[in-house]
Write a protein that holds these residues in place. Structure first.
Motif, PDB file in Angstrom:
ATOM      1  N   GLN A   1       0.849  -1.186   0.000  1.00 31.36           N
ATOM      2  CA  GLN A   1       0.000   0.000   0.000  1.00 31.36           C
ATOM      3  C   GLN A   1       0.888   1.240   0.000  1.00 31.36           C
ATOM      4  O   GLN A   1       1.589   1.500   0.964  1.00 31.36           O
ATOM      5  CB  GLN A   1      -0.947   0.019   1.201  1.00 31.36           C
ATOM      6  CG  GLN A   1      -1.961   1.137   1.147  1.00 31.36           C
ATOM      7  CD  GLN A   1      -2.819   1.052  -0.104  1.00 31.36           C
ATOM      8  OE1 GLN A   1      -3.486   0.047  -0.345  1.00 31.36           O
ATOM      9  NE2 GLN A   1      -2.807   2.094  -0.919  1.00 31.36           N
TER      10      GLN A   1
ATOM     11  N   GLU B   1       5.792   9.862  -2.197  1.00 28.15           N
ATOM     12  CA  GLU B   1       6.216  10.639  -3.373  1.00 28.15           C
ATOM     13  C   GLU B   1       7.156  11.758  -2.966  1.00 28.15           C
ATOM     14  O   GLU B   1       7.052  12.320  -1.880  1.00 28.15           O
ATOM     15  CB  GLU B   1       5.002  11.234  -4.090  1.00 28.15           C
ATOM     16  CG  GLU B   1       4.241  10.232  -4.905  1.00 28.15           C
ATOM     17  CD  GLU B   1       3.282  10.875  -5.891  1.00 28.15           C
ATOM     18  OE1 GLU B   1       3.067  12.105  -5.833  1.00 28.15           O
ATOM     19  OE2 GLU B   1       2.743  10.145  -6.727  1.00 28.15           O
TER      20      GLU B   1
ATOM     21  N   HIS C   1       7.024  11.239  -8.037  1.00 24.68           N
ATOM     22  CA  HIS C   1       7.022   9.773  -8.054  1.00 24.68           C
ATOM     23  C   HIS C   1       7.609   9.265  -6.734  1.00 24.68           C
ATOM     24  O   HIS C   1       8.198  10.028  -5.978  1.00 24.68           O
ATOM     25  CB  HIS C   1       7.802   9.223  -9.254  1.00 24.68           C
ATOM     26  CG  HIS C   1       9.231   9.632  -9.303  1.00 24.68           C
ATOM     27  ND1 HIS C   1       9.673  10.704 -10.034  1.00 24.68           N
ATOM     28  CD2 HIS C   1      10.323   9.119  -8.694  1.00 24.68           C
ATOM     29  CE1 HIS C   1      10.980  10.840  -9.889  1.00 24.68           C
ATOM     30  NE2 HIS C   1      11.394   9.898  -9.068  1.00 24.68           N
TER      31      HIS C   1
ATOM     32  N   ASN D   1       4.211   5.793  -9.239  1.00 20.85           N
ATOM     33  CA  ASN D   1       3.434   6.925  -8.752  1.00 20.85           C
ATOM     34  C   ASN D   1       2.433   6.480  -7.700  1.00 20.85           C
ATOM     35  O   ASN D   1       1.971   5.339  -7.706  1.00 20.85           O
ATOM     36  CB  ASN D   1       2.703   7.603  -9.915  1.00 20.85           C
ATOM     37  CG  ASN D   1       3.675   8.181 -10.908  1.00 20.85           C
ATOM     38  OD1 ASN D   1       4.604   8.887 -10.549  1.00 20.85           O
ATOM     39  ND2 ASN D   1       3.481   7.858 -12.173  1.00 20.85           N
ATOM     40  N   PHE D   2       2.084   7.416  -6.820  1.00 21.88           N
ATOM     41  CA  PHE D   2       1.095   7.133  -5.787  1.00 21.88           C
ATOM     42  C   PHE D   2      -0.213   6.673  -6.428  1.00 21.88           C
ATOM     43  O   PHE D   2      -0.655   7.198  -7.441  1.00 21.88           O
ATOM     44  CB  PHE D   2       0.826   8.370  -4.929  1.00 21.88           C
ATOM     45  CG  PHE D   2      -0.337   8.169  -4.004  1.00 21.88           C
ATOM     46  CD1 PHE D   2      -0.205   7.400  -2.869  1.00 21.88           C
ATOM     47  CD2 PHE D   2      -1.576   8.710  -4.304  1.00 21.88           C
ATOM     48  CE1 PHE D   2      -1.284   7.178  -2.028  1.00 21.88           C
ATOM     49  CE2 PHE D   2      -2.661   8.501  -3.472  1.00 21.88           C
ATOM     50  CZ  PHE D   2      -2.511   7.738  -2.326  1.00 21.88           C
ATOM     51  N   SER D   3      -0.828   5.689  -5.808  1.00 21.95           N
ATOM     52  CA  SER D   3      -2.141   5.193  -6.216  1.00 21.95           C
ATOM     53  C   SER D   3      -2.782   4.552  -4.995  1.00 21.95           C
ATOM     54  O   SER D   3      -2.084   4.031  -4.120  1.00 21.95           O
ATOM     55  CB  SER D   3      -1.984   4.148  -7.326  1.00 21.95           C
ATOM     56  OG  SER D   3      -3.231   3.540  -7.602  1.00 21.95           O
ATOM     57  N   THR D   4      -4.101   4.576  -4.938  1.00 23.42           N
ATOM     58  CA  THR D   4      -4.800   3.872  -3.865  1.00 23.42           C
ATOM     59  C   THR D   4      -4.895   2.383  -4.172  1.00 23.42           C
ATOM     60  O   THR D   4      -5.217   1.582  -3.296  1.00 23.42           O
ATOM     61  CB  THR D   4      -6.206   4.449  -3.632  1.00 23.42           C
ATOM     62  OG1 THR D   4      -6.937   4.394  -4.857  1.00 23.42           O
ATOM     63  CG2 THR D   4      -6.125   5.889  -3.138  1.00 23.42           C
ATOM     64  N   THR D   5      -4.614   1.989  -5.421  1.00 24.65           N
ATOM     65  CA  THR D   5      -4.541   0.582  -5.791  1.00 24.65           C
ATOM     66  C   THR D   5      -3.202   0.041  -5.303  1.00 24.65           C
ATOM     67  O   THR D   5      -2.158   0.620  -5.619  1.00 24.65           O
ATOM     68  CB  THR D   5      -4.633   0.418  -7.326  1.00 24.65           C
ATOM     69  OG1 THR D   5      -5.856   0.972  -7.776  1.00 24.65           O
ATOM     70  CG2 THR D   5      -4.529  -1.038  -7.728  1.00 24.65           C
TER      71      THR D   5
ATOM     72  N   ALA E   1       0.322  -1.581  -4.888  1.00 26.67           N
ATOM     73  CA  ALA E   1       1.414  -2.031  -5.739  1.00 26.67           C
ATOM     74  C   ALA E   1       1.809  -3.419  -5.243  1.00 26.67           C
ATOM     75  O   ALA E   1       1.123  -3.990  -4.381  1.00 26.67           O
ATOM     76  CB  ALA E   1       2.580  -1.046  -5.640  1.00 26.67           C
TER      77      ALA E   1
ATOM     78  N   ASP F   1       3.546  -1.908 -10.225  1.00 26.77           N
ATOM     79  CA  ASP F   1       2.588  -0.856  -9.878  1.00 26.77           C
ATOM     80  C   ASP F   1       1.225  -1.380  -9.432  1.00 26.77           C
ATOM     81  O   ASP F   1       0.391  -0.608  -8.974  1.00 26.77           O
ATOM     82  CB  ASP F   1       2.422   0.136 -11.027  1.00 26.77           C
ATOM     83  CG  ASP F   1       1.830  -0.475 -12.278  1.00 26.77           C
ATOM     84  OD1 ASP F   1       1.719  -1.722 -12.375  1.00 26.77           O
ATOM     85  OD2 ASP F   1       1.496   0.298 -13.196  1.00 26.77           O
ATOM     86  N   ARG F   2       1.003  -2.672  -9.524  1.00 28.60           N
ATOM     87  CA  ARG F   2      -0.253  -3.261  -9.033  1.00 28.60           C
ATOM     88  C   ARG F   2      -0.052  -4.740  -8.741  1.00 28.60           C
ATOM     89  O   ARG F   2       0.865  -5.358  -9.265  1.00 28.60           O
ATOM     90  CB  ARG F   2      -1.398  -3.044 -10.003  1.00 28.60           C
ATOM     91  CG  ARG F   2      -1.225  -3.740 -11.333  1.00 28.60           C
ATOM     92  CD  ARG F   2      -2.285  -3.362 -12.295  1.00 28.60           C
ATOM     93  NE  ARG F   2      -2.138  -1.937 -12.495  1.00 28.60           N
ATOM     94  CZ  ARG F   2      -2.698  -1.223 -13.439  1.00 28.60           C
ATOM     95  NH1 ARG F   2      -3.483  -1.806 -14.278  1.00 28.60           N
ATOM     96  NH2 ARG F   2      -2.498   0.049 -13.559  1.00 28.60           N
TER      97      ARG F   2
ATOM     98  N   SER G   1       0.192  -4.984 -15.351  1.00 30.69           N
ATOM     99  CA  SER G   1       1.057  -4.251 -14.423  1.00 30.69           C
ATOM    100  C   SER G   1       2.339  -3.834 -15.124  1.00 30.69           C
ATOM    101  O   SER G   1       2.731  -4.393 -16.147  1.00 30.69           O
ATOM    102  CB  SER G   1       1.378  -5.088 -13.185  1.00 30.69           C
ATOM    103  OG  SER G   1       2.236  -6.149 -13.510  1.00 30.69           O
TER     104      SER G   1
END
Length: 154
Positions: free
Chosen positions: A10, A16, A21, A72-76, A78, A100-101, A107
């Motif tokens: 998470q 970042e 990034h 990069n930041f994501s709520t999904t 990594a 990234d996921r 991905s």
């Protein structure tokens, strides 16, 4: 390259940096988190850490990271894929891919990495040979060499 173990990761907005990034220093922490989960996770055969004598511990002897694409930041979440690439007398090498996921399909790999871990005596500070049981667990996680663009010198 089929990963032996995949650990969700998470990301936090604070990961970042000013370039927008995830900062390179955070990747070392991501590798450590995955490594700790792998080594201490419970399995039918027990965990690797269960097989370490109280007078022993593991140390990072070497680490290499090759950055392939920004993360990069994501709520999904990594992911960190982790496997063993080699087992020696008192050391073992780990391979990683930071993606990234979690889902492999679609991905993108942001970094690949390798770590050499050494089993050490707390009393003497010297390397200790891996036991057959420790080697067995490590070999059960074995996968391919990390595909660095520049070959590692051995």
């Amino acid at each position: 390259m089929p990963p032996v173990n995949t650990f969700p990761l998470q990301l936090r907005f604070g990961d970042e940096d000013s370039y927008g990034h995830v900062n390179n220093v955070r990747f070392v922490q991501f590798l450590e988190d995955a490594r700790v989960h792998l080594m201490s996770g419970s399995r039918p055969e027990g965990s690797f850490m269960d097989l370490i004598d109280p007078d022993q511990y593991t140390l990072v002897g070497r680490q290499e990271i090759e950055y392939l694409a920004p993360l990069n930041f994501s709520t999904t979440p990594a992911a960190v894929d982790l496997w063993v690439t080699a087992v020696g007398g008192s050391s073992f090498d780990l391979g990683y891919a930071v993606r990234d996921r979690v889902a492999a399909e679609g991905s993108s790999t942001s970094a690949i990495a390798a770590t050499t871990m050494v089993l050490v005596s707390r009393t003497t500070g010297r390397p200790v040979r891996l036991s057959d049981a420790q080697r067995g667990i490590l070999l059960s996680w074995q996968g391919p060499a990390v595909p660095f663009r520049r070959a590692r010198a051995r």
